[in-house]
Design a protein around this motif. Structure first.
Motif, PDB file in Angstrom:
ATOM      1  N   ASP A  46       0.859  -1.177   0.000  1.00  0.00           N
ATOM      2  CA  ASP A  46       0.000   0.000   0.000  1.00  0.00           C
ATOM      3  C   ASP A  46       0.904   1.238   0.000  1.00  0.00           C
ATOM      4  OD1 ASP A  46      -1.431   2.265   1.330  1.00  0.00           O
ATOM      5  OD2 ASP A  46      -3.049   0.806   1.468  1.00  0.00           O
ATOM      6  N   PRO A  47       0.558   2.304  -0.714  1.00  0.00           N
ATOM      7  CA  PRO A  47       1.394   3.510  -0.697  1.00  0.00           C
ATOM      8  C   PRO A  47       1.675   4.030   0.717  1.00  0.00           C
ATOM      9  CG  PRO A  47      -0.153   3.667  -2.499  1.00  0.00           C
ATOM     10  CD  PRO A  47      -0.534   2.433  -1.699  1.00  0.00           C
ATOM     11  N   ALA A  48       0.787   3.765   1.679  1.00  0.00           N
ATOM     12  CA  ALA A  48       1.035   4.177   3.063  1.00  0.00           C
ATOM     13  C   ALA A  48       2.243   3.445   3.653  1.00  0.00           C
ATOM     14  CB  ALA A  48      -0.198   3.903   3.921  1.00  0.00           C
ATOM     15  N   PHE A  49       2.641   2.337   3.019  1.00  0.00           N
ATOM     16  CA  PHE A  49       3.762   1.535   3.506  1.00  0.00           C
ATOM     17  C   PHE A  49       4.890   1.488   2.468  1.00  0.00           C
ATOM     18  CE2 PHE A  49      -0.243  -0.215   5.215  1.00  0.00           C
ATOM     19  CZ  PHE A  49      -0.077   0.200   6.527  1.00  0.00           C
ATOM     20  N   ARG A  50       5.065   2.593   1.780  1.00  0.00           N
ATOM     21  CA  ARG A  50       6.148   2.794   0.810  1.00  0.00           C
ATOM     22  C   ARG A  50       5.952   2.048  -0.508  1.00  0.00           C
ATOM     23  NH1 ARG A  50      10.052   5.841   2.065  1.00  0.00           N
ATOM     24  NH2 ARG A  50      11.547   4.848   0.715  1.00  0.00           N
ATOM     25  N   GLY A  51       4.739   1.675  -0.818  1.00  0.00           N
ATOM     26  CA  GLY A  51       4.449   1.063  -2.104  1.00  0.00           C
ATOM     27  C   GLY A  51       4.163   2.122  -3.151  1.00  0.00           C
ATOM     28  N   THR A  52       4.029   1.682  -4.379  1.00  0.00           N
ATOM     29  CA  THR A  52       3.743   2.609  -5.466  1.00  0.00           C
ATOM     30  C   THR A  52       2.270   2.486  -5.868  1.00  0.00           C
ATOM     31  OG1 THR A  52       4.435   0.982  -7.111  1.00  0.00           O
ATOM     32  CG2 THR A  52       6.104   2.556  -6.363  1.00  0.00           C
ATOM     33  N   PRO A  53       1.635   3.610  -6.193  1.00  0.00           N
ATOM     34  CA  PRO A  53       0.197   3.572  -6.481  1.00  0.00           C
ATOM     35  C   PRO A  53      -0.177   2.918  -7.811  1.00  0.00           C
ATOM     36  CG  PRO A  53       1.038   5.807  -6.689  1.00  0.00           C
ATOM     37  CD  PRO A  53       2.168   4.964  -6.164  1.00  0.00           C
ATOM     38  N   ASP A  54       0.790   2.636  -8.680  1.00  0.00           N
ATOM     39  CA  ASP A  54       0.465   2.070  -9.984  1.00  0.00           C
ATOM     40  C   ASP A  54       0.487   0.540  -9.999  1.00  0.00           C
ATOM     41  OD1 ASP A  54       3.246   2.012  -9.646  1.00  0.00           O
ATOM     42  OD2 ASP A  54       3.634   2.231 -11.790  1.00  0.00           O
ATOM     43  N   ARG A  55       0.655  -0.088  -8.846  1.00  0.00           N
ATOM     44  CA  ARG A  55       0.638  -1.549  -8.734  1.00  0.00           C
ATOM     45  C   ARG A  55      -0.409  -1.968  -7.707  1.00  0.00           C
ATOM     46  NH1 ARG A  55       5.604  -4.839  -9.560  1.00  0.00           N
ATOM     47  NH2 ARG A  55       6.762  -3.817 -11.218  1.00  0.00           N
ATOM     48  N   TRP A  56      -0.867  -3.204  -7.791  1.00  0.00           N
ATOM     49  CA  TRP A  56      -1.859  -3.755  -6.871  1.00  0.00           C
ATOM     50  C   TRP A  56      -1.199  -4.104  -5.547  1.00  0.00           C
ATOM     51  CZ3 TRP A  56      -6.866  -3.627  -8.055  1.00  0.00           C
ATOM     52  CH2 TRP A  56      -7.217  -3.476  -9.409  1.00  0.00           C
ATOM     53  N   ASN A  57      -1.891  -3.823  -4.437  1.00  0.00           N
ATOM     54  CA  ASN A  57      -1.358  -4.208  -3.134  1.00  0.00           C
ATOM     55  C   ASN A  57      -2.206  -5.340  -2.549  1.00  0.00           C
ATOM     56  OD1 ASN A  57      -3.414  -3.021  -1.268  1.00  0.00           O
ATOM     57  ND2 ASN A  57      -2.711  -1.086  -2.147  1.00  0.00           N
ATOM     58  N   PRO A  58      -1.664  -6.064  -1.560  1.00  0.00           N
ATOM     59  CA  PRO A  58      -2.388  -7.222  -1.015  1.00  0.00           C
ATOM     60  C   PRO A  58      -3.752  -6.870  -0.439  1.00  0.00           C
ATOM     61  CG  PRO A  58      -0.147  -7.152  -0.158  1.00  0.00           C
ATOM     62  CD  PRO A  58      -0.357  -5.902  -0.940  1.00  0.00           C
ATOM     63  N   GLU A  59      -3.876  -5.693   0.132  1.00  0.00           N
ATOM     64  CA  GLU A  59      -5.157  -5.290   0.707  1.00  0.00           C
ATOM     65  C   GLU A  59      -6.218  -5.144  -0.384  1.00  0.00           C
ATOM     66  OE1 GLU A  59      -1.760  -4.262   3.285  1.00  0.00           O
ATOM     67  OE2 GLU A  59      -2.207  -3.710   1.225  1.00  0.00           O
ATOM     68  N   GLU A  60      -5.857  -4.528  -1.495  1.00  0.00           N
ATOM     69  CA  GLU A  60      -6.795  -4.411  -2.619  1.00  0.00           C
ATOM     70  C   GLU A  60      -7.158  -5.787  -3.171  1.00  0.00           C
ATOM     71  OE1 GLU A  60      -5.459  -0.218  -4.686  1.00  0.00           O
ATOM     72  OE2 GLU A  60      -4.166  -1.974  -4.968  1.00  0.00           O
ATOM     73  N   LEU A  61      -6.171  -6.656  -3.271  1.00  0.00           N
ATOM     74  CA  LEU A  61      -6.423  -7.984  -3.815  1.00  0.00           C
ATOM     75  C   LEU A  61      -7.329  -8.814  -2.907  1.00  0.00           C
ATOM     76  CD1 LEU A  61      -2.868  -8.746  -5.239  1.00  0.00           C
ATOM     77  CD2 LEU A  61      -4.922  -8.143  -6.534  1.00  0.00           C
ATOM     78  N   LEU A  62      -7.235  -8.617  -1.603  1.00  0.00           N
ATOM     79  CA  LEU A  62      -8.138  -9.309  -0.683  1.00  0.00           C
ATOM     80  C   LEU A  62      -9.577  -8.826  -0.885  1.00  0.00           C
ATOM     81  CD1 LEU A  62      -8.739 -11.229   1.667  1.00  0.00           C
ATOM     82  CD2 LEU A  62      -8.180  -9.345   3.211  1.00  0.00           C
ATOM     83  N   VAL A  63      -9.752  -7.517  -0.964  1.00  0.00           N
ATOM     84  CA  VAL A  63     -11.093  -6.960  -1.164  1.00  0.00           C
ATOM     85  C   VAL A  63     -11.681  -7.445  -2.488  1.00  0.00           C
ATOM     86  CG1 VAL A  63     -12.421  -4.826  -1.502  1.00  0.00           C
ATOM     87  CG2 VAL A  63     -10.689  -4.951   0.313  1.00  0.00           C
ATOM     88  N   VAL A  64     -10.895  -7.399  -3.543  1.00  0.00           N
ATOM     89  CA  VAL A  64     -11.417  -7.814  -4.855  1.00  0.00           C
ATOM     90  C   VAL A  64     -11.665  -9.318  -4.893  1.00  0.00           C
ATOM     91  CG1 VAL A  64      -9.284  -8.194  -6.203  1.00  0.00           C
ATOM     92  CG2 VAL A  64     -11.318  -7.255  -7.308  1.00  0.00           C
ATOM     93  N   SER A  65     -10.905 -10.112  -4.145  1.00  0.00           N
ATOM     94  CA  SER A  65     -11.157 -11.559  -4.090  1.00  0.00           C
ATOM     95  C   SER A  65     -12.537 -11.846  -3.502  1.00  0.00           C
ATOM     96  CB  SER A  65     -10.090 -12.263  -3.255  1.00  0.00           C
ATOM     97  OG  SER A  65      -8.851 -12.241  -3.912  1.00  0.00           O
ATOM     98  N   LEU A  66     -12.899 -11.117  -2.467  1.00  0.00           N
ATOM     99  CA  LEU A  66     -14.228 -11.284  -1.883  1.00  0.00           C
ATOM    100  C   LEU A  66     -15.312 -10.914  -2.889  1.00  0.00           C
ATOM    101  CD1 LEU A  66     -13.312  -9.909   1.607  1.00  0.00           C
ATOM    102  CD2 LEU A  66     -14.382 -12.148   1.211  1.00  0.00           C
ATOM    103  N   SER A  67     -15.101  -9.834  -3.622  1.00  0.00           N
ATOM    104  CA  SER A  67     -16.077  -9.387  -4.618  1.00  0.00           C
ATOM    105  C   SER A  67     -16.206 -10.403  -5.758  1.00  0.00           C
ATOM    106  CB  SER A  67     -15.658  -8.021  -5.171  1.00  0.00           C
ATOM    107  OG  SER A  67     -16.529  -7.617  -6.207  1.00  0.00           O
ATOM    108  N   GLN A  68     -15.078 -10.871  -6.258  1.00  0.00           N
ATOM    109  CA  GLN A  68     -15.100 -11.835  -7.355  1.00  0.00           C
ATOM    110  C   GLN A  68     -15.803 -13.122  -6.959  1.00  0.00           C
ATOM    111  OE1 GLN A  68     -10.705 -11.630  -7.866  1.00  0.00           O
ATOM    112  NE2 GLN A  68     -11.217 -11.919 -10.027  1.00  0.00           N
TER     113      GLN A  68
END
Length: 170
Positions: A46-68
């Motif tokens: 996550d960008p809050a943890f020094r990640g870059t905003p143009d890539r997927w982070n694990p938190e987003e992937l968890l949320v989208v996994s539930l949706s899918q």
């Protein structure tokens, strides 16, 4: 005897800027998620943890996994009930709370599926199928936080409106 499914992937860190992990500011959180025959997923923190905003982070992937997972169960249940779904979108969101020790955890995910069906007279059945999809979702059954579903249903030619809410906690 229950069927067992295995999922094998590769996660490769690509963020070595030349000095490895000499300091926590000295490397990128970039990584690639790969599996044979599939496109690469570009991952990061996550960008809050020094990640870059143009890539997927694990938190987003968890949320989208539930949706899918919810969507895929819902669609098969509709097909079994001869309900014709003509459109499906979701705008899921999740809340993660950091803990004082530097860790954290999700406290909830909210799914907001918006479904269009050919026969609006079947809206009550659609609401029940959302509930059943929620109960069957492999991913929702695997998490230890609340997953709420706030579906809306509309006829193929009309505006969506709220219908039924259900939740799932593990």
């Amino acid at each position: 005897m229950p069927k067992t499914h295995r999922y094998e992937l590769d996660v490769t860190w690509t963020g070595n800027t030349g000095t490895g992990t000499t300091g926590w500011r000295d490397y990128e959180r970039s990584h690639d998620i790969t599996a044979p025959g599939k496109p690469t997923i570009l991952g990061t923190a996550d960008p809050a943890f020094r990640g870059t905003p143009d890539r997927w982070n694990p938190e987003e992937l968890l949320v989208v996994s539930l949706s899918q997972c919810h969507m895929l169960w819902f669609l098969v249940l509709c097909a079994r009930e001869n309900i014709i779904v003509t459109a499906y979108t979701d705008h899921p969101s999740g809340v993660m709370v950091e803990t004082p020790d530097g860790g954290g955890h999700f406290t909830e995910v909210v799914l907001r599926p918006r479904v269009e069906i050919a026969d609006l007279g079947r809206a009550d059945t659609v609401a029940a199928l959302h509930k059943r999809a929620h109960e069957l979702c492999f991913i929702a059954n695997s998490v230890n936080f609340e997953v709420r579903c706030e579906p809306a249903v509309a006829g193929s030619e009309s505006e969506p409106g709220p219908h039924e809410t259900n939740s799932h906690s593990r």
